[in-house]
Design an enzyme around this catalytic site. Structure first.
Site: not given
Ligand code: PSU
Ligand code: MN
Length: 307
Positions: A25, A159
């Site tokens: 991604e 996370k």
């Molecule tokens: N994992 C990481 N860093 C990131 C992300 C995931 O180590 O920046 C990103 C991914 O692209 C994931 C997004 O889909 O954060 C999730 O964002 P939200 O919580 O706004 O859905």
């Protein structure tokens, strides 16, 4: 008009020949890591995937198309463009139509990988249920995408800024298996353990690949979480992480950060509060996930189990 969905020739050739391919991604490149760590990490992850015997397919939106397989020049362009949008399933098409650059989250990358016929995807950590979800309603689109697209996502859990218990519950509700490699516990991104169980533990890549094959062959239709804890040497000490997280969450609340801005804000604040240690840990787990994803893609391409 440009075709809205473009697969790079070398990725297409690998898929046609049944060779192993790993999707990557780009939101971690543009919003998850500070510049130029992001673009460097993207190139490095591709190298790790290649070294593992698989073809990397980094996914993003450029020049009016959702692209599966970005060149180094395209990656650079995406990483340095101003105001790159963070794309999930809701805002993807409008950005493609507008010809605006965008990076794909886990949600949008899952869609693109599935559309292209890629079965393995490596990332850092998935999005999930936020701690204030009961009032904010903030639940990542990654979870509903995982319910829809049969692709294995290799990650270090979700996370730790999230409500991990509720994230694991929702994965179960959605029918998304959580398979641990060398772990009984759902990993907590910067840390190896969360106290929450995985659905099943595996201790070899081949056994895990057989479970993935069974999942795909049964036609269950959902994605699969392959939970790979951060290498022990790279784990962030609790005494460093816990106070930084508390502070970052309080700052986000005080500044009224909402919606798609929440995750990037928290990651950036954690970087500042830990003197960059969260970034080093993030890079380490990303590399390890790319390595494992390549090994899984190779094992799946061998068709050693099932049909
Ligand atoms: N994992 C990481 N860093 C990131 C992300 C995931 O180590 O920046 C990103 C991914 O692209 C994931 C997004 O889909 O954060 C999730 O964002 P939200 O919580 O706004 O859905
Ligand atoms: Mn969100």
């Amino acid at each position: 008009m440009t075709e809205p969905f473009v697969i790079a020739p070398e990725v297409e050739a690998a898929l046609d020949e049944g060779r192993p391919v790993v999707a990557l991604e780009t939101t971690l490149v543009t919003h998850g890591l500070p510049h130029p760590d992001g673009v460097r990490a993207a190139a490095e992850l591709e190298d790790v995937v290649r070294a593992g015997g698989a073809m990397p397919a980094t996914i993003g939106v450029l020049d009016g198309a959702l692209r599966v397989g970005l060149s180094r020049a395209e990656l650079e362009q995406l990483a340095t463009a101003r105001g790159v949008a963070k794309l999930n399933l809701g805002n993807l098409a409008a950005h493609v139509a507008a010809g605006a650059p965008g990076s794909t989250t886990v949600a949008a990358t899952l869609f693109a990988a599935h559309q292209a016929g890629i079965r393995v995807f490596a990332t850092g950590g998935i999005g999930g249920v936020h701690r204030d979800a009961t009032t904010s309603g903030d639940v990542s689109a990654d979870l509903t995408a995982l319910a829809r697209f049969p692709v294995a996502v290799v990650c270090a859990g979700a996370k730790a800024v999230l409500d991990l218990a509720r994230t694991v519950e929702l994965l179960e509700t959605l029918g998304v298996p959580v398979l641990g490699l060398g772990t009984d516990e759902f990993p907590a991104f910067y840390r190896r353990a969360s106290g929450l169980p995985v659905d099943r533990r595996f201790d070899s890549v081949d056994d895990l690949a057989c479970a993935l094959t069974a999942h795909f062959d049964l036609g269950l239709g959902t994605g699969v979480i392959v939970a790979n804890p951060i290498p022990a040497a790279d784990e962030l000490p609790r005494e460093v992480y816990d106070p930084a997280l508390e502070r970052a969450l309080a700052d986000a609340a005080a500044q009224g950060v909402r919606g798609r801005a929440v995750t990037p804000f928290l990651l950036e604040r954690l970087r500042e509060l830990t003197g960059g240690r969260t970034v080093a840990a993030n890079l380490a787990l990303l590399r390890d996930n790319a390595r494992l994803a390549a090994a899984l893609a190779v094992a799946l391409a061998r068709e050693a189990c099932g049909a």
